[in-house]
Write an enzyme that holds these catalytic residues in place. Structure first.
Site, short mmCIF file in Angstrom:
data_model
loop_
_atom_site.label_atom_id
_atom_site.label_comp_id
_atom_site.label_asym_id
_atom_site.label_seq_id
_atom_site.Cartn_x
_atom_site.Cartn_y
_atom_site.Cartn_z
N GLU A 59 36.97 40.00 50.04
CA GLU A 59 38.40 39.72 50.22
C GLU A 59 38.87 38.58 49.31
OE1 GLU A 59 36.83 40.81 54.42
OE2 GLU A 59 36.06 40.02 52.52
N CYS A 81 35.56 38.70 58.17
CA CYS A 81 34.87 37.75 59.05
C CYS A 81 35.84 36.72 59.61
CB CYS A 81 33.73 37.07 58.30
SG CYS A 81 34.25 36.08 56.87
N CYS A 90 37.30 35.03 56.11
CA CYS A 90 38.14 35.90 55.27
C CYS A 90 39.43 36.30 56.00
CB CYS A 90 37.37 37.13 54.85
SG CYS A 90 36.01 36.77 53.70
N ALA A 170 -10.23 59.28 44.07
CA ALA A 170 -11.18 58.67 45.01
C ALA A 170 -11.58 57.27 44.58
CB ALA A 170 -12.41 59.56 45.15
N LEU A 210 5.13 43.33 41.79
CA LEU A 210 6.23 43.73 42.68
C LEU A 210 7.53 42.99 42.37
CD1 LEU A 210 4.51 44.18 46.17
CD2 LEU A 210 4.90 45.88 44.38
N SER A 239 -5.00 39.99 56.06
CA SER A 239 -5.52 39.40 57.30
C SER A 239 -6.56 38.33 57.05
CB SER A 239 -6.07 40.50 58.21
OG SER A 239 -7.10 41.22 57.55
N GLY A 309 -0.64 51.20 50.20
CA GLY A 309 -1.53 52.32 50.28
C GLY A 309 -1.33 53.10 51.57
N PRO A 310 -2.13 54.15 51.78
CA PRO A 310 -1.94 55.03 52.94
C PRO A 310 -2.20 54.37 54.29
CG PRO A 310 -3.96 55.60 51.76
CD PRO A 310 -3.21 54.63 50.90
N LEU A 312 -1.53 51.04 55.46
CA LEU A 312 -0.43 50.26 55.99
C LEU A 312 0.78 51.14 56.28
CD1 LEU A 312 0.99 47.65 56.75
CD2 LEU A 312 1.40 47.22 54.31
#
Length: 374
Positions: A59, A81, A90, A170, A210, A239, A309-310, A312
């Site tokens: 706004e 807001c 706003c 693999a 990442l 962990s 990976g698979p 988590l």
């Protein structure tokens, strides 16, 4: 009284406001990304969208662009807001500017607002209508709505697989299953995320950073600048604190959060990096994932992207904590010895996880499926 929208004109202007709102999806968090258009006598006076946190809301940007908004109608994708945050309310700014009408797509789910902004505008004698293109507006800010309504943001898992449902050989070799267009799409997913979560296995196997890379986003220079104006928090589920102090994910340019067993004392080399840590209780199947999301909620994370990976990804799905899966499928076969998409210990057909397909589209030579667990 039901709102009286000028169906044709009001809808067209609100659609433009929604288009503007999407421009803020890379930079507005933890605020919701909102769009605003100011119109008087059928002419657009000014428009704007939410700037990076601490900057102007939509706004204010529109009012600054308009200069004089006396007697104008403000089309806003979210209720203005009414509270003081890093910027002023706003709703007050619209009142002072002398607008005569406000059309909002939806009420704000934030308990600190929750209709109070609309009420303040009405009390000031401004005509207020709410609900135009509400469904579309809700699709623009799902993570913010989720955090405000249920206490945690939207959690999405990004996965890449071959035509036969495999994610890596693999040996762990996985780069690259998908093509450049899919990887560009993932960069945009990262850019619109508040946090990116991965597992220690992925860190050790790939030494992944990442990060969001401007040159791989495929956006205009202006939007790429917005997309890289803030860096998503990188979260590692580790962990036993095995992350090497030299790992790319611990570089000082982008914030990182190491989540570990609360019974583990951090080694000196990790402490020396100065990286933030989140101790979590540990259960039978690893770190407490619900407590992880509590920690990210405390950090005001609306959009949480899981790139892992698979194991988590499968654990989050089994715990009922995944809202959406985005699966990129490459036209390739990796064979029956390759690793599966998810670790799901299912034994019977009755145990299968049902998914609702929300979207399917071609991305380069690959296909992207967006599905929701039902």
């Amino acid at each position: 009284m039901a709102p009286h929208f000028n169906t044709s004109f009001d809808t067209r202007i609100m659609a433009r406001a929604l288009q503007l709102a999407r421009r803020g999806q890379y930079c507005a968090m933890p605020n919701p990304h909102v769009g605003c258009v100011l119109v008087r006598d059928g002419h657009v006076l000014g428009e704007g969208f939410t700037q990076p946190a601490g900057g102007n809301h939509a706004e204010i940007e529109a009012l600054r662009a308009a200069g004089d908004a006396t007697g104008a109608t403000a089309y806003v994708t979210l209720e203005p807001c009414s509270h003081q945050g890093k910027t002023g309310p706003c709703a007050d700014a619209l009142i002072v500017a002398g607008v005569s009408r406000v059309v909002a797509a939806m009420a704000d789910p934030n308990p600190m607002v929750a209709g109070q902004g609309l009420e303040k505008l009405r009390d000031a004698g401004i005509a207020v209508e709410c609900g135009l293109l509400e469904a579309e507006a809700r699709r623009v800010i799902p993570g913010f709505i989720a955090r405000m309504s249920r206490g945690r943001g939207r959690v999405r898992a990004k996965l890449a697989m071959s035509l036969d449902g495999r994610t890596a050989m693999a040996s762990g070799e996985s780069q690259w299953i998908t093509g450049p267009a899919a990887r560009q799409d993932v960069q945009r997913l990262r850019a619109m995320s508040c946090a990116i979560v991965t597992g220690i296995g992925t860190v050790l196997a790939d030494d992944c950073a990442l990060t969001v890379r401007a040159d791989e986003l495929g956006l205009s220079d202006q939007d790429a600048t917005l997309a890289t104006s803030r860096a998503p928090l990188r979260v590692v589920m580790d962990s036993s604190l095995q992350t090497p102090a030299t790992a790319k994910i611990l570089d000082g340019d982008t914030p990182t959060l190491l989540c570990h067993d609360e019974a583990i004392e951090a080694p000196h080399d990790i402490v020396a990096t100065g990286v933030n840590r989140l101790p979590l209780p540990r259960g039978e199947n690893g770190l407490d994932l619900a407590r992880l999301l509590d920690g990210l909620t405390a950090r005001q994370c609306n959009e949480i992207l899981v790139e892992s990976g698979p194991r988590l990804a499968g654990a989050l799905l089994q715990a009922g904590l995944l809202d959406e899966l985005i699966v990129y499928m490459a036209p390739a076969l990796l064979g029956d010895r390759a690793r599966p998409l998810l670790e799901l210990p299912l034994e019977r057909m009755a145990d299968k996880v049902r998914l609702q397909v929300e979207d399917v589209r071609k991305v380069g030579q690959d296909w992207r499926f967006t599905v929701i667990p039902t």
